[in-house]
Design a protein around this motif. Sequence first.
Motif, mmCIF file in Angstrom:
data_model
loop_
_atom_site.group_PDB
_atom_site.id
_atom_site.type_symbol
_atom_site.label_atom_id
_atom_site.label_comp_id
_atom_site.label_asym_id
_atom_site.label_seq_id
_atom_site.Cartn_x
_atom_site.Cartn_y
_atom_site.Cartn_z
ATOM 1 N N UNK A 261 0.808 -1.203 0.000
ATOM 2 C CA UNK A 261 0.000 0.000 0.000
ATOM 3 C C UNK A 261 0.846 1.261 0.000
ATOM 4 N N UNK A 262 0.183 2.391 0.109
ATOM 5 C CA UNK A 262 0.868 3.684 0.123
ATOM 6 C C UNK A 262 0.900 4.244 1.537
ATOM 7 N N UNK A 263 1.980 4.956 1.847
ATOM 8 C CA UNK A 263 2.145 5.568 3.164
ATOM 9 C C UNK A 263 2.101 7.082 3.005
ATOM 10 N N UNK A 264 1.247 7.697 3.802
ATOM 11 C CA UNK A 264 1.117 9.155 3.766
ATOM 12 C C UNK A 264 0.623 9.649 5.118
ATOM 13 N N UNK A 265 1.227 10.717 5.612
ATOM 14 C CA UNK A 265 0.821 11.329 6.883
ATOM 15 C C UNK A 265 0.787 10.326 8.031
ATOM 16 N N UNK A 266 1.778 9.447 8.062
ATOM 17 C CA UNK A 266 1.878 8.494 9.161
ATOM 18 C C UNK A 266 0.891 7.355 9.110
ATOM 19 N N UNK A 267 0.232 7.167 7.972
ATOM 20 C CA UNK A 267 -0.755 6.092 7.825
ATOM 21 C C UNK A 267 -0.477 5.298 6.561
ATOM 22 N N UNK A 268 -0.890 4.027 6.567
ATOM 23 C CA UNK A 268 -0.774 3.175 5.397
ATOM 24 C C UNK A 268 -2.177 2.859 4.893
ATOM 25 N N UNK A 269 -2.341 2.880 3.572
ATOM 26 C CA UNK A 269 -3.631 2.597 2.957
ATOM 27 C C UNK A 269 -3.564 1.243 2.264
ATOM 28 N N UNK A 270 -4.499 0.378 2.577
ATOM 29 C CA UNK A 270 -4.539 -0.958 1.978
ATOM 30 C C UNK A 270 -4.791 -0.834 0.479
ATOM 31 N N UNK A 271 -4.033 -1.550 -0.349
ATOM 32 C CA UNK A 271 -4.223 -1.434 -1.799
ATOM 33 C C UNK A 271 -5.485 -2.117 -2.320
ATOM 34 N N UNK A 272 -6.129 -2.930 -1.512
ATOM 35 C CA UNK A 272 -7.300 -3.670 -1.991
ATOM 36 C C UNK A 272 -8.593 -2.872 -1.862
ATOM 37 N N UNK A 273 -8.905 -2.406 -0.656
ATOM 38 C CA UNK A 273 -10.200 -1.759 -0.438
ATOM 39 C C UNK A 273 -10.089 -0.408 0.257
ATOM 40 N N UNK A 274 -8.856 0.098 0.410
ATOM 41 C CA UNK A 274 -8.689 1.463 0.887
ATOM 42 C C UNK A 274 -8.791 1.681 2.385
ATOM 43 N N UNK A 275 -8.707 0.629 3.184
ATOM 44 C CA UNK A 275 -8.684 0.844 4.632
ATOM 45 C C UNK A 275 -7.396 1.561 5.024
ATOM 46 N N UNK A 276 -7.492 2.473 5.992
ATOM 47 C CA UNK A 276 -6.351 3.299 6.396
ATOM 48 C C UNK A 276 -5.999 2.991 7.848
#
Length: 313
Positions: free
Chosen positions: A260-275
Amino acid sequence: MRPPEPMFSKSTESPKSPRLRRLTAGCVAASVQAVDSLGRWSRIDPLITPVQRLVRALPLGRARDVLHGRQIGHPLHPVLVQVPTGAWLSAALLDAVPGSARQSRLLIGVGVVTAVPAAWAGWVDWAEQHEQQMRTGLVHAVANGVAIGLYTGSWIARGRGRTGWGRVLAYTGFGVMGAAGAIGGHLAYRQGAGANKAEPVPHLVDPGWHALAPLVDLPVGVPVRRELGEVPLLVFRHADDRVDVLADRCSHLSGPLSEGTVQDGCVTCPWHGSVFRLADGWNMGGPATAPQPSFDVRTRADGTVEVRLPGAG
């Protein structure tokens, strides 16, 4: 001396009982296989994509997370369905009691009204599931829609004085609702829709500190996957050499967070967008209702990164 004869020396079992048991077992097995087959029913796939796009495109804003149940820590849909189910069950009982027509109609109306938010919660969950779950879930939703339609018809018929016809529609709706509920139970417990996929992690990691990797082998600012026994981990090294470690499989549907992608201290799941927040695994948004297991991290003097579960000794 002869031992006393048993009180029941002859079997009282009907000779038809073994056949009846086999028939019952066969019917149950056939029912389970039939519901299982819904997850493989690819013919309804052409319906799934446009409906999924429609649900995802709805301008729900923050209400989407509420409908997912993120704030309460588990899906909201099973909570909401208790109200219409209870109302319709009570109406079915009252329909068998003389002089309760008014009360039955009131309960049926309550069920119809409260079924709407329950259905919306179910739809937003359904739009973020695997294809097998979506196939089963679509049948579950259609069956529930039929039940709502039957109960709406029952409410209208009773209002026009056609109480007998209203009862027929209500009892039919109750049967359809029961079938839909059975499919929903299969979806939740056999196919695992809505369950926390990261829950096993604390049971698979031994207590204490575990060597993970040399700090110099971890790239800065890039999420990477590492293994701790059979448990995959997301490892993120910050510019100040601070390291955050979470369970890699998303609690929603086991998506690989390390991709997934990391932004502002959080990771976003590449499948369904959970942060998820990297610091502690807390779920900040998306369909996931449970946080990610987070690990304590330390770096030894020789530069080896070690991890442990919080409070695991």
